[in-house]
Write an enzyme that holds these catalytic residues in place. Structure first.
Site, PDB file in Angstrom:
ATOM      1  N   ALA A   1      39.945  45.150  34.071  1.00 24.28           N
ATOM      2  CA  ALA A   1      40.318  43.574  34.226  1.00 24.28           C
ATOM      3  C   ALA A   1      39.055  42.977  34.777  1.00 24.28           C
ATOM      4  O   ALA A   1      38.021  43.697  35.238  1.00 24.28           O
ATOM      5  CB  ALA A   1      41.312  43.498  35.222  1.00 24.28           C
TER       6      ALA A   1
ATOM      7  N   GLN B   1      38.543  41.559  37.543  1.00 28.81           N
ATOM      8  CA  GLN B   1      38.165  41.477  38.611  1.00 28.81           C
ATOM      9  C   GLN B   1      38.359  42.749  39.142  1.00 28.81           C
ATOM     10  O   GLN B   1      38.789  43.054  40.274  1.00 28.81           O
ATOM     11  CB  GLN B   1      39.222  40.510  39.532  1.00 28.81           C
ATOM     12  CG  GLN B   1      39.173  39.047  39.488  1.00 28.81           C
ATOM     13  CD  GLN B   1      37.747  38.848  40.281  1.00 28.81           C
ATOM     14  OE1 GLN B   1      37.504  39.502  41.158  1.00 28.81           O
ATOM     15  NE2 GLN B   1      36.898  37.821  39.949  1.00 28.81           N
ATOM     16  N   SER B   2      37.953  43.849  38.166  1.00 29.93           N
ATOM     17  CA  SER B   2      38.283  45.144  38.501  1.00 29.93           C
ATOM     18  C   SER B   2      37.345  45.831  39.576  1.00 29.93           C
ATOM     19  O   SER B   2      36.152  45.328  39.700  1.00 29.93           O
ATOM     20  CB  SER B   2      37.955  45.980  37.076  1.00 29.93           C
ATOM     21  OG  SER B   2      37.489  47.141  37.358  1.00 29.93           O
ATOM     22  N   ASN B   3      38.117  46.427  40.432  1.00 30.29           N
ATOM     23  CA  ASN B   3      37.366  47.034  41.489  1.00 30.29           C
ATOM     24  C   ASN B   3      36.573  48.308  41.136  1.00 30.29           C
ATOM     25  O   ASN B   3      35.505  48.404  41.682  1.00 30.29           O
ATOM     26  CB  ASN B   3      38.327  47.556  42.687  1.00 30.29           C
ATOM     27  CG  ASN B   3      39.044  46.182  43.161  1.00 30.29           C
ATOM     28  OD1 ASN B   3      38.535  45.208  43.716  1.00 30.29           O
ATOM     29  ND2 ASN B   3      40.408  46.490  43.335  1.00 30.29           N
TER      30      ASN B   3
ATOM     31  N   SER C   1      35.333  48.711  38.357  1.00 28.57           N
ATOM     32  CA  SER C   1      33.813  48.213  37.661  1.00 28.57           C
ATOM     33  C   SER C   1      32.731  47.691  38.720  1.00 28.57           C
ATOM     34  O   SER C   1      31.631  48.285  38.484  1.00 28.57           O
ATOM     35  CB  SER C   1      34.280  46.929  36.794  1.00 28.57           C
ATOM     36  OG  SER C   1      34.982  47.360  35.675  1.00 28.57           O
TER      37      SER C   1
END
Ligand code: PLP
Length: 352
Positions: free
Chosen positions: A87, A89-91, A93
């Site tokens: 996503a 807002q991926s943590n 990533s």
């Protein structure tokens, strides 16, 4: 298969994990904090929070603990770049971008062009750019976009590493280590856990369940997943499979079966990434009792599940709950509108 020799000692489990290539990205062990004010407000059990939001790298989180192993493998393979993405807002990533920066390799983030990304560069997405990641937003087939980028980089003579299933297995291995830490910290405090709770639908819960079983901790492990749908049975089977692949990878005789796993989407609300009122309440309550921030996508929703179970008496007063905080707090800033509305905050200006 070897005869499982259960319970295993923390030392034996650590030795098994240390057979895999590893780099020390995470600050370990993370603290285990007693939360007496939170317990009191809930009128519930003793609650301890395992602070994996404090793994140290770029606002921390569970991925950093996992990346000790993923980046150990990346270094072993001599990769010069890493490709991942989820996503916007991926943590995962953001922590990949930070780990790559620290290892001196290029991160390529192939993120979904989802609703949050159309609200601009904020929260985790802002941090991705600050960390020097090459960020792309995809419409359509995300896996295809990653695969195409992988081929493109190879054709240019680069050595990319595409994150995938093996990293989920390594993540489960890493979370065996978290179970070991919890066991040792609880022993030192003179308590034992009845329930381990966390936000997870895959590797994190797999590793904790495997570790808890190998150590003979005798507690339930409940995962609150961030996504709606999926049959519980299929989700639990997937978690058990990851646990068993991890066990095999590090040579443990212990195996986990799907009926030993509990995972629910009862507190997810409408969908992944859409905040719930109960989540907003959990975020505020934990902040205002313990000074600890929860994230709005994973941990806040999971904690709203713990609140509900405490209030219903499913987790009675005389029990001890260890809640594993998996991080994700930078996403709070991407949920500013929702949190401000839910809290009814207004700025007070004073003239003096
Ligand atoms: C990724 C993530 C999880 C879920 O981890 P899994 O191992 O994939 O289940 C939970 N909490 C936060 C904050 C995360 O970023």
């Amino acid at each position: 298969m070897d005869r499982p020799n259960v319970p295993m000692s923390p030392e034996a489990l650590r030795a098994a994990m240390n057979r895999l290539p590893r780099v020390p990205l995470a600050d370990l062990p993370t603290p285990l904090h007693d939360c007496p004010r939170l317990s009191e407000v809930l009128g519930g059990p003793r609650i301890l929070i395992k602070r994996d939001d404090l793994t140290g790298l770029a606002f921390g989180g569970n991925k950093t603990r996992k990346f000790d192993f993923s980046f150990g493998e990346i270094r072993r393979q001599g990769a010069d770049s890493v490709i991942t993405g989820a996503a916007s807002q991926s943590n995962h990533s953001r922590q990949t971008a930070a780990a790559a920066a620290k290892m001196g390799i290029q991160a390529y983030l192939v993120l979904r062009r989802d609703a949050k990304s159309t609200q601009g560069i904020q929260g985790n997405l802002l941090l991705d750019y600050l960390l020097g990641a090459d960020v792309r937003l995809v419409e359509g087939d995300q896996n295809k976009a990653k695969q195409e980028l992988f081929e493109e980089l190879k054709a240019k003579g680069r050595t990319p590493y595409l994150m995938g299933h093996y990293d989920a297995v390594l993540g489960a291995v890493a979370y065996v280590g978290c179970a070991v830490e919890i066991q040792e910290q609880m022993k030192e405090m003179g308590v034992s856990a009845d329930h381990l709770c966390l936000a997870s639908g895959s590797g994190t819960q797999a590793g904790l369940a495997l570790g808890a079983k190998a150590l003979g901790m005798g507690c339930t492990v409940t995962g609150f997943r961030p996504s709606k749908g999926g049959e519980n049975r299929a989700v639990c089977a997937n978690i058990a499979q990851l646990a068993n692949e991890a066990a095999e990878r590090i040579g443990l005789g212990v195996r986990v079966s799907p009926d030993e796993i509990e995972n629910t989407d009862e507190y997810t609300g409408e969908a992944y990434g859409i905040i719930t009122e109960a989540c907003c309440d959990a975020v505020r309550t934990v902040a205002q009792t313990e000074g600890i921030f929860l994230d709005p996508v994973y941990v806040g929703k999971a904690m709203s599940g713990v609140f509900d179970r405490c209030r219903r008496g499913t987790f009675p007063k005389d029990r001890t709950v260890v809640f594993v905080h998996t991080g994700g707090t930078p996403a709070l800033f991407a949920y500013r509108d929702e949190l401000v509305t839910s809290g009814g905050y207004e700025v007070t200006v004073v003239r003096a």
